[in-house]
Design a protein around this motif. Structure first.
Motif, PDB file in Angstrom:
ATOM      1  N   VAL A 117      -0.898 -14.140  -5.117  1.00  0.00           N
ATOM      2  CA  VAL A 117       0.308 -14.279  -3.995  1.00  0.00           C
ATOM      3  C   VAL A 117      -0.257 -12.200  -3.299  1.00  0.00           C
ATOM      4  N   PRO A 118      -0.717 -12.945  -2.587  1.00  0.00           N
ATOM      5  CA  PRO A 118      -1.160 -11.233  -1.570  1.00  0.00           C
ATOM      6  C   PRO A 118       0.466 -10.261  -1.957  1.00  0.00           C
ATOM      7  N   GLN A 119       0.462  -9.354  -2.290  1.00  0.00           N
ATOM      8  CA  GLN A 119       1.048  -8.076  -2.410  1.00  0.00           C
ATOM      9  C   GLN A 119       1.774  -7.116  -1.307  1.00  0.00           C
ATOM     10  N   ALA A 120       2.114  -6.587  -1.446  1.00  0.00           N
ATOM     11  CA  ALA A 120       2.834  -5.839  -0.156  1.00  0.00           C
ATOM     12  C   ALA A 120       2.554  -4.470  -0.561  1.00  0.00           C
ATOM     13  N   ALA A 121       2.740  -3.367  -0.164  1.00  0.00           N
ATOM     14  CA  ALA A 121       1.688  -1.869  -0.296  1.00  0.00           C
ATOM     15  C   ALA A 121       1.981  -1.707  -1.550  1.00  0.00           C
ATOM     16  N   SER A 122       3.665  -1.551  -1.825  1.00  0.00           N
ATOM     17  CA  SER A 122       4.288  -0.481  -2.899  1.00  0.00           C
ATOM     18  C   SER A 122       5.569  -1.824  -3.239  1.00  0.00           C
ATOM     19  N   ALA A 123       6.410  -1.066  -4.319  1.00  0.00           N
ATOM     20  CA  ALA A 123       7.246  -2.146  -4.532  1.00  0.00           C
ATOM     21  C   ALA A 123       8.556  -2.245  -3.680  1.00  0.00           C
ATOM     22  N   PHE A 124       8.338  -0.291  -2.959  1.00  0.00           N
ATOM     23  CA  PHE A 124       9.783  -0.614  -2.160  1.00  0.00           C
ATOM     24  C   PHE A 124       9.766  -0.973  -0.639  1.00  0.00           C
ATOM     25  N   LEU A 148      12.997  -1.477  11.349  1.00  0.00           N
ATOM     26  CA  LEU A 148      13.494  -0.395   9.625  1.00  0.00           C
ATOM     27  C   LEU A 148      12.200   0.901  10.399  1.00  0.00           C
ATOM     28  N   ILE A 149      10.478   0.235  10.208  1.00  0.00           N
ATOM     29  CA  ILE A 149       9.586   0.416  10.069  1.00  0.00           C
ATOM     30  C   ILE A 149      10.178   2.048  11.446  1.00  0.00           C
ATOM     31  N   GLN A 150      10.648   1.258  12.604  1.00  0.00           N
ATOM     32  CA  GLN A 150      10.491   1.945  14.513  1.00  0.00           C
ATOM     33  C   GLN A 150      11.653   3.040  14.182  1.00  0.00           C
ATOM     34  N   ASP A 165       8.849   5.298   3.422  1.00  0.00           N
ATOM     35  CA  ASP A 165       9.399   4.719   2.113  1.00  0.00           C
ATOM     36  C   ASP A 165      10.572   5.627   1.874  1.00  0.00           C
ATOM     37  N   ALA A 166      10.533   6.148   0.513  1.00  0.00           N
ATOM     38  CA  ALA A 166      11.933   5.365  -0.092  1.00  0.00           C
ATOM     39  C   ALA A 166      13.099   7.431   0.594  1.00  0.00           C
ATOM     40  N   ALA A 167      11.963   8.373   1.148  1.00  0.00           N
ATOM     41  CA  ALA A 167      12.429   9.857   1.146  1.00  0.00           C
ATOM     42  C   ALA A 167      12.696   9.812   2.802  1.00  0.00           C
ATOM     43  N   ALA A 168      12.310   9.063   3.371  1.00  0.00           N
ATOM     44  CA  ALA A 168      12.546   8.008   5.443  1.00  0.00           C
ATOM     45  C   ALA A 168      13.354   7.822   4.904  1.00  0.00           C
ATOM     46  N   VAL A 169      13.852   6.224   4.498  1.00  0.00           N
ATOM     47  CA  VAL A 169      15.183   5.576   4.687  1.00  0.00           C
ATOM     48  C   VAL A 169      16.609   6.567   4.166  1.00  0.00           C
ATOM     49  N   ARG A 192      21.249   2.761  -0.421  1.00  0.00           N
ATOM     50  CA  ARG A 192      21.599   2.904  -1.961  1.00  0.00           C
ATOM     51  C   ARG A 192      20.709   2.973  -2.548  1.00  0.00           C
ATOM     52  N   LEU A 193      19.464   1.176  -2.794  1.00  0.00           N
ATOM     53  CA  LEU A 193      17.983   1.616  -3.003  1.00  0.00           C
ATOM     54  C   LEU A 193      17.496   3.269  -2.996  1.00  0.00           C
ATOM     55  N   ALA A 194      17.146   3.138  -1.822  1.00  0.00           N
ATOM     56  CA  ALA A 194      16.361   4.400  -0.989  1.00  0.00           C
ATOM     57  C   ALA A 194      16.658   5.138  -1.877  1.00  0.00           C
ATOM     58  N   ARG A 195      17.995   6.207  -2.240  1.00  0.00           N
ATOM     59  CA  ARG A 195      18.242   7.296  -2.170  1.00  0.00           C
ATOM     60  C   ARG A 195      18.228   7.242  -4.111  1.00  0.00           C
ATOM     61  N   GLU A 196      18.457   6.276  -4.540  1.00  0.00           N
ATOM     62  CA  GLU A 196      17.961   5.512  -6.194  1.00  0.00           C
ATOM     63  C   GLU A 196      17.082   6.664  -6.673  1.00  0.00           C
ATOM     64  N   VAL A 197      16.128   5.904  -5.580  1.00  0.00           N
ATOM     65  CA  VAL A 197      14.142   6.227  -6.125  1.00  0.00           C
ATOM     66  C   VAL A 197      14.168   7.614  -5.555  1.00  0.00           C
TER      67      VAL A 197
END
Length: 293
Positions: A117-124, A148-150, A165-169, A192-197
């Protein structure tokens, strides 16, 4: 700019096409560029824009990382990332040995030896992709991912955007996400997810290394807006945990219906119960079902 290079062996049964197909989802190639012999992916490395390049030759992969800035030149984290993204940490041969003679799965395994199963670069990245894709078509999910990337990503000097990354989101706001096409519920869940991270209550990178799937799932499910399907998908695509029960996935239910020759659509409870005996490889069974032609 800093550049790191290394080379790694690949198993004889490595399925390059699976990896390239996974990263070819976005035809606009904003953050991933698939080539004839490999992949370039924009990501953040030690907080800096970077481009990861994978080139495949004769059962080996050449790994290169070009970072816009000065970084620690220890190659071990890069090797670990490449092994993770390529699925080399997954116990697929043990799964194949256990179920190669299964009356139903056996023919799927025989047709897809070495399936990883190919993986994303990070769990986030995996989690935010899963949240973006909840209950919408793949094409719309890809469009939201691109936006979102843009909005939050940085661009590497080579041209690719780097997945945020989480800080940017966390620095975005609900209105900006809404204007980009995210529903209010998805916007709130992403923030909510990004801020918890960022605040350290969801140490995703630490969990990726060694946390049991049950522990990860318990913490993620406690976050409003994240349900079992999102968790199971992220466990599979971001944490490389192979035992998530993807009975909530429509494609898994549809493909299992075909495998069983059932006339009526299968319910989620039925698929959950059917997958249960294949623990701890239920998600790998789902991956084989996805691969069913």
């Amino acid at each position: 700019m800093t550049r790191l290079d290394l080379e790694m062996p690949l198993p004889a049964d490595y399925r390059l096409a699976d990896l390239l197909s996974f990263h070819r989802r976005d035809a606009q190639a904003l953050a991933e560029r698939v080539t004839d012999d490999g992949l370039d992916k924009g990501l953040l490395w030690q907080g800096l824009p970077a481009c990861l390049s994978l080139r495949f030759v004769a059962h080996r992969v050449r790994v290169s990382l070009q970072v816009d800035g000065d970084i620690d030149d220890d190659p071990q984290p890069l090797e670990a990332l490449a092994a993770h993204m390529l699925g080399l940490t997954q116990s697929v041969h043990a799964f194949e040995a256990a179920y190669g003679a299964h009356p139903l799965l056996g023919r799927l395994i025989a047709a897809n030896r070495g399936l990883r199963v190919p993986q994303a670069a990070s769990a986030f990245e995996a989690l935010t992709w899963a949240i973006s894709g909840q209950q919408i078509s793949l094409a719309v999910a890809i469009s939201l991912r691109r936006r979102l990337i843009q909005l939050a990503g940085q661009q590497h000097s080579g041209g690719l955007f780097c997945y945020p990354d989480a800080a940017a989101v966390a620095a975005l706001d609900e209105d900006v996400l809404g204007q980009a096409g995210f529903s209010r519920a998805k916007s709130q869940t992403l923030l909510r997810l990004a801020r918890e991270v960022v605040e350290g209550r969801l140490p995703l990178d630490q969990w990726q290394a060694d946390a049991p799937a049950e522990v990860i799932a318990e913490h993620l499910l406690a976050l409003k807006g994240i349900g079992p399907w999102t968790v199971d998908y992220a466990l599979l695509r971001g944490f490389a945990r192979l035992d998530g029960s993807l009975h909530g996935d429509a494609a898994v239910r549809r493909q299992l219906q075909r495998l069983l020759g059932a006339e009526e659509k299968l319910t989620q409870p039925f698929v959950r119960d059917w997958l249960q005996p294949f623990a701890p490889w239920r998600a790998l069974v789902a991956a084989h079902l996805w691969a069913l032609p």
